[in-house]
Enzyme design. Structure first.
Site, mmCIF file in Angstrom:
data_model
loop_
_atom_site.group_PDB
_atom_site.id
_atom_site.type_symbol
_atom_site.label_atom_id
_atom_site.label_comp_id
_atom_site.label_asym_id
_atom_site.label_seq_id
_atom_site.Cartn_x
_atom_site.Cartn_y
_atom_site.Cartn_z
ATOM 1 C CD GLU A 56 38.675 35.029 40.784
ATOM 2 O OE1 GLU A 56 37.770 35.833 40.515
ATOM 3 O OE2 GLU A 56 39.251 34.316 39.940
ATOM 4 C CD GLU A 87 34.802 32.555 38.168
ATOM 5 O OE1 GLU A 87 34.349 33.066 37.133
ATOM 6 O OE2 GLU A 87 34.876 33.163 39.250
HETATM 7 C C1 NOJ Z 1 36.033 35.845 38.299
HETATM 8 C C2 NOJ Z 1 37.098 35.603 37.285
HETATM 9 O O1 NOJ Z 1 37.836 34.469 37.627
HETATM 10 C C3 NOJ Z 1 38.021 36.798 37.095
HETATM 11 O O2 NOJ Z 1 38.800 36.559 35.978
HETATM 12 C C4 NOJ Z 1 37.182 38.059 36.959
HETATM 13 O O3 NOJ Z 1 37.980 39.169 36.691
HETATM 14 C C5 NOJ Z 1 36.406 38.260 38.238
HETATM 15 N N1 NOJ Z 1 35.494 37.153 38.395
HETATM 16 C C6 NOJ Z 1 35.587 39.558 38.262
HETATM 17 O O4 NOJ Z 1 34.604 39.514 37.277
#
Ligand code: NOJ
Length: 466
Positions: free
Chosen positions: A371, A180
């Site tokens: 994710e 990200e």
């Molecule tokens: C994306 C991130 O990669 C992760 O670290 C985070 O906890 C989640 N989003 C939820 O916000």
């Protein structure tokens, strides 16, 4: 365990969404969010250790010193994954455990933790997928050259990537370079209200330059991994694309959505796939655009084997002839449903449109959902059960739309739920719970929630519904 999917209905209305036979099911975490052991075995601080000590930076001034203590409890956690039936685990490496200072000498004790973790996973028949950078930049890179503001950061990142590929590559199923871009850059270098480490507030020119160094670091890391790791090691990245969804499923809105994806990803995924920044991005940056060379752009576009998509909340797009670019985004109306995060609007069709648009736009060879999940204000009931019905609903709806993508032949190969367990949610500290397993922060005990039971059933049947 009982199966929690909707019971089979009769005839055409039956909900049954089987996934391809080789579909990979897993869960994800990240080092700073779960490991703890912040100063053990030679680890030095990352920017998140420093930032979380800044008063008021994190909810209740919490930090990742202990987190969920995964560093010490990894065996227990792998056993938990095994019980849930997970086939893969996406974890990240704390870079400052491996290279604790600028000297470039690796720390064997730091590496040893990841060797033990990977061996434990493999012994349990769980595929290890490793992320090299999930935001916990070593503090020494900040102190020495200003972190991602410097090209040197891209170079030291590539050295670290090559080293990890050489040391662990033959035991891994895949490597993600960076997780990200937008979050650690746009939220770490500019204060827009939700500030992340390193907690700076730089001018637009420096932000754009830092963005460039990060995508360049990704490209150099891909090259270093190819040069030092085994030939068959899969390399990619995990990106939170703007989760574009056409406001209506018509050809004009769909075409507009494809354009929106390219332009909104103009400084990250677009150059990685196309070898050049989106003209709309460069134009809007004007005199603040990043400085770069052709060689750097070629490195950024080094071929990758797969792309990981972190998908959470939708951005609706419409065809809009009244704008020069032909599209605009559509605000979610009042009363639009949300989970327990200010930005977490619910739009399950992201799971179809994300992979479809990425596959159609860039011909991405393989796509993993790296994710997906939601925060829910979970509490154990009197019987110590966590009935996270909202999360079960969220996951089920999202998986139905992911099934549509697989069914229509888009190359979705796997899914990692975020997250295996509750953990340190960055600026929100421990106040937000994203896990399918509940963590009691007093005792650090893990308890699978209802959603873990749901997810186990999905994995067992390789299907939603039945
Ligand atoms: C994306 C991130 O990669 C992760 O670290 C985070 O906890 C989640 N989003 C939820 O916000």
């Amino acid at each position: 365990m009982t199966d929690l999917d909707i019971p089979a209905a009769s005839g055409a209305a039956r909900l049954f969404c089987p996934f391809p036979a080789d579909f990979l099911w897993g869960a994800a975490t990240a080092a700073y969010q779960v490991e703890g052991a912040w100063d053990e075995d030679g680890r030095t601080p990352s920017v998140w250790d420093t930032f979380s000590r800044r008063s008021g930076a994190i909810a209740f001034d919490q930090n990742g010193d202990v987190a969920t203590d995964h560093y010490h409890r990894y065996k227990e956690d792998v056993a938990l994954m095994k019980r849930l039936g997970l086939q893969s685990y996406r974890f990240s490496v704390s870079w400052s455990r491996i290279f604790p200072d600028a000297g470039g000498v690796p720390n064997p004790k730091g590496l040893d933790f990841y060797k033990r973790l990977v061996d434990e996973l493999r012994a349990a028949d769980i595929q290890p997928w490793m992320t090299l950078f999930h935001w916990d930049l070593p503090q020494w890179t900040e102190d020495r050259f200003g972190g991602w503001e410097s090209r040197d950061c891209a170079r030291v990142f590539a050295d670290y990537a090559g080293y990890m590929a050489a040391q662990l590559g033959d035991r891994l199923s895949g490597v993600f370079t960076i997780n990200e871009f937008m979050c650690f850059l746009d939220k770490g270098y500019v204060d827009t209200g939700e500030l992340f480490a390193p907690g700076k507030n730089v001018c637009p020119r420096l932000l754009n330059q830092a963005r460039h160094h990060a995508v360049y670091g990704h490209g150099l890391a891909v090259q270093a991994i190819r040069a030092s790791g085994p030939q068959d090691l899969k390399v990619g990245l995990a990106e939170n694309i703007p989760n574009i969804v056409p406001i209506l499923e018509t050809p004009e809105h769909i075409a507009a959505t494809r354009e929106a994806l390219r332009e909104l990803s103009g400084m990250y995924l677009t150059p990685i796939f196309e070898g050049r920044y989106h003209p709309g991005y460069l134009e809007s940056a004007g005199a603040d655009a990043p400085v770069f060379t052709d060689d750097e752009m070629a490195a950024i576009a080094s071929p990758i084997d797969f792309v990981g998509l972190n998908l959470y909340a939708p951005t609706y797009v419409r065809h809009d002839p009244s704008t020069a670019r032909g599209w605009s985004t559509v605000e979610n109306g009042p009363g639009y449903p949300k989970m327990d995060m200010p930005w977490l609007a619910v739009g399950p069709s992201i799971m179809y449109w994300g992979p479809r648009m990425v596959a159609e736009t860039w011909n991405a060879p393989e796509i993993y959902i790296t994710e997906n999940g939601c925060a829910n204000p979970d509490r154990p009931n009197a019987s110590n059960e966590i009935q996270d019905v909202g999360r079960v609903m969220y996951l089920q709806e999202h998986l139905i739309h992911l099934h549509r993508a697989a069914d229509e032949g888009y190359p979705v190969k796997g899914y990692f739920v975020w997250s295996l367990m509750d953990n340190f949610e960055w600026a929100f500290g421990y106040t937000k719970r994203f896990g399918i397993c509940y963590v009691n922060y007093e005792t650090l005990e893990r308890t699978p929630k209802l959603s873990a039971e749901f997810y186990s059933g999905v994995i067992r049947r390789n299907a939603v519904g039945g």
